[in-house]
Scaffold this active site. Structure first.
Site, PDB file in Angstrom:
ATOM      1  N   LEU A 101      -9.783  -2.431  -7.113  1.00  0.00           N
ATOM      2  CA  LEU A 101      -8.868  -2.041  -6.035  1.00  0.00           C
ATOM      3  C   LEU A 101      -7.474  -2.071  -6.652  1.00  0.00           C
ATOM      4  O   LEU A 101      -7.169  -2.958  -7.463  1.00  0.00           O
ATOM      5  CB  LEU A 101      -8.941  -3.041  -4.866  1.00  0.00           C
ATOM      6  CG  LEU A 101     -10.226  -3.042  -4.026  1.00  0.00           C
ATOM      7  CD1 LEU A 101     -10.151  -4.113  -2.938  1.00  0.00           C
ATOM      8  CD2 LEU A 101     -10.484  -1.677  -3.386  1.00  0.00           C
ATOM      9  N   ASP A 102      -6.628  -1.127  -6.279  1.00  0.00           N
ATOM     10  CA  ASP A 102      -5.253  -1.097  -6.810  1.00  0.00           C
ATOM     11  C   ASP A 102      -4.518  -2.370  -6.427  1.00  0.00           C
ATOM     12  O   ASP A 102      -4.855  -3.015  -5.428  1.00  0.00           O
ATOM     13  CB  ASP A 102      -4.459   0.056  -6.180  1.00  0.00           C
ATOM     14  CG  ASP A 102      -5.105   1.397  -6.392  1.00  0.00           C
ATOM     15  OD1 ASP A 102      -5.877   1.527  -7.346  1.00  0.00           O
ATOM     16  OD2 ASP A 102      -4.811   2.304  -5.587  1.00  0.00           O
ATOM     17  N   ARG A 103      -3.439  -2.638  -7.155  1.00  0.00           N
ATOM     18  CA  ARG A 103      -2.605  -3.805  -6.842  1.00  0.00           C
ATOM     19  C   ARG A 103      -2.190  -3.807  -5.366  1.00  0.00           C
ATOM     20  O   ARG A 103      -2.207  -4.838  -4.703  1.00  0.00           O
ATOM     21  CB  ARG A 103      -1.345  -3.782  -7.719  1.00  0.00           C
ATOM     22  CG  ARG A 103      -0.448  -4.995  -7.536  1.00  0.00           C
ATOM     23  CD  ARG A 103       0.957  -4.714  -8.037  1.00  0.00           C
ATOM     24  NE  ARG A 103       0.934  -4.346  -9.439  1.00  0.00           N
ATOM     25  CZ  ARG A 103       1.082  -5.207 -10.447  1.00  0.00           C
ATOM     26  NH1 ARG A 103       1.283  -6.475 -10.185  1.00  0.00           N
ATOM     27  NH2 ARG A 103       1.041  -4.785 -11.684  1.00  0.00           N
ATOM     28  N   HIS A 185      -7.432   5.559  -8.223  1.00  0.00           N
ATOM     29  CA  HIS A 185      -6.474   5.805  -7.124  1.00  0.00           C
ATOM     30  C   HIS A 185      -6.987   6.897  -6.175  1.00  0.00           C
ATOM     31  O   HIS A 185      -6.191   7.722  -5.689  1.00  0.00           O
ATOM     32  CB  HIS A 185      -5.121   6.268  -7.671  1.00  0.00           C
ATOM     33  CG  HIS A 185      -4.329   5.197  -8.362  1.00  0.00           C
ATOM     34  ND1 HIS A 185      -4.518   3.855  -8.176  1.00  0.00           N
ATOM     35  CD2 HIS A 185      -3.310   5.280  -9.257  1.00  0.00           C
ATOM     36  CE1 HIS A 185      -3.667   3.166  -8.914  1.00  0.00           C
ATOM     37  NE2 HIS A 185      -2.933   4.007  -9.592  1.00  0.00           N
ATOM     38  N   ARG A 188      -5.378   7.474  -2.578  1.00  0.00           N
ATOM     39  CA  ARG A 188      -3.948   7.835  -2.697  1.00  0.00           C
ATOM     40  C   ARG A 188      -3.813   9.271  -3.211  1.00  0.00           C
ATOM     41  O   ARG A 188      -2.987  10.055  -2.720  1.00  0.00           O
ATOM     42  CB  ARG A 188      -3.226   6.853  -3.634  1.00  0.00           C
ATOM     43  CG  ARG A 188      -3.159   5.448  -3.042  1.00  0.00           C
ATOM     44  CD  ARG A 188      -2.591   4.414  -4.002  1.00  0.00           C
ATOM     45  NE  ARG A 188      -3.038   3.085  -3.626  1.00  0.00           N
ATOM     46  CZ  ARG A 188      -2.497   2.325  -2.680  1.00  0.00           C
ATOM     47  NH1 ARG A 188      -1.442   2.755  -2.023  1.00  0.00           N
ATOM     48  NH2 ARG A 188      -2.999   1.146  -2.381  1.00  0.00           N
TER      49      ARG A 188
END
Ligand code: URA
Length: 236
Positions: A101-103, A185, A188
């Site tokens: 999972l992204d930051r 990502h 997004r």
């Protein structure tokens, strides 16, 4: 496997440090009897400072990842391993995140030291649905369901189109998205492709597993029933 190696592999210390722990009498059996480095005792009966040993190889845990943490061992900032006991970062085999999972994404993250299990969960063949909620920078345009569901959406620098994804609008700037793949990502970039941007993103479920009230920053070990739920099996 010798107890000293087993305990060192669980991240409690180097073999030298674990040998010292034996000498100091910190490693006992479940009856409080001091153990020696070459004793053969079942994993479940070993205690370190009176506490049961961490689970053996093959563990699967669920973390409620908060935003601000990266799925990496090396990032100089906050990493998801900071939310676990420090020795979990030192286990051999390595405990890895199942996908990333992204930051800036929060939610359900799995971690395992079982390579075959990791592969089984992340393999495109598994088609495990992942459900996210996104808060968007602009109002939905109305054609997102068609674009995301088409199976033809090509993201920049990708060689194959995205598999069809489901989007359910929750209000003008909030949507639930269900993916069966996990590209870099992905959500997004999907919204960027339709002229929007993701303000915040949270993963609610993976396969049949949800966070079920697990607070942000906390984790729990998963058992056989959880694993069956993950793969959509019968847990009754
Ligand atoms: N899609 C993203 O863009 N980020 C995540 O962390 C997960 C899915």
């Amino acid at each position: 496997m010798k107890l000293v190696k087993l305990i060192a592999n669980l991240g409690y210390g180097s073999r030298k440090q674990v040998t010292l722990m034996f000498r100091e009498g910190r490693i006992t059996d479940d009856g409080g009897e001091v153990l020696y480095a070459d004793d053969a005792v079942a994993h479940a009966r070993v205690r370190v400072d009176g506490e049961p040993l961490d689970p053996p190889q093959g563990l699967l845990l669920m973390l409620h990842k908060p935003t601000g943490y990266t799925c990496s061992t090396k990032d100089p900032g906050r990493v998801v391993y900071d939310l676990l006991p420090p020795r979990y970062r030192l286990r051999d085999p390595l405990l890895s995140t199942v996908g990333r999972l992204d930051r800036d994404t929060s939610g359900l993250l799995l971690m395992t030291d079982d390579g075959a299990l990791l592969h089984r969960i992340t393999s495109p063949k598994a088609q495990l649905p992942k459900v996210y909620e996104a808060v968007l920078g602009s109002d939905l345009r109305g054609d997102e369901a068609e674009v995301f569901g088409s199976g033809t959406l090509m993201l920049e620098s990708e060689k194959t189109p995205l598999a069809p994804a489901l989007i359910e609008p929750l209000d003008a700037r909030r949507a639930r998205i269900t993916l069966v793949e996990g590209r870099y990502h992905q959500i997004r970039r999907m919204f960027a492709a339709v002229g929007n941007h993701v303000h915040s993103l949270h993963r609610h479920t993976l396969g049949g597993l949800g966070l079920d009230g697990l607070p942000a920053g906390e984790w729990r070990m998963l058992d056989e029933a959880d694993r069956a739920r993950l793969f959509g099996g019968d847990v009754s």
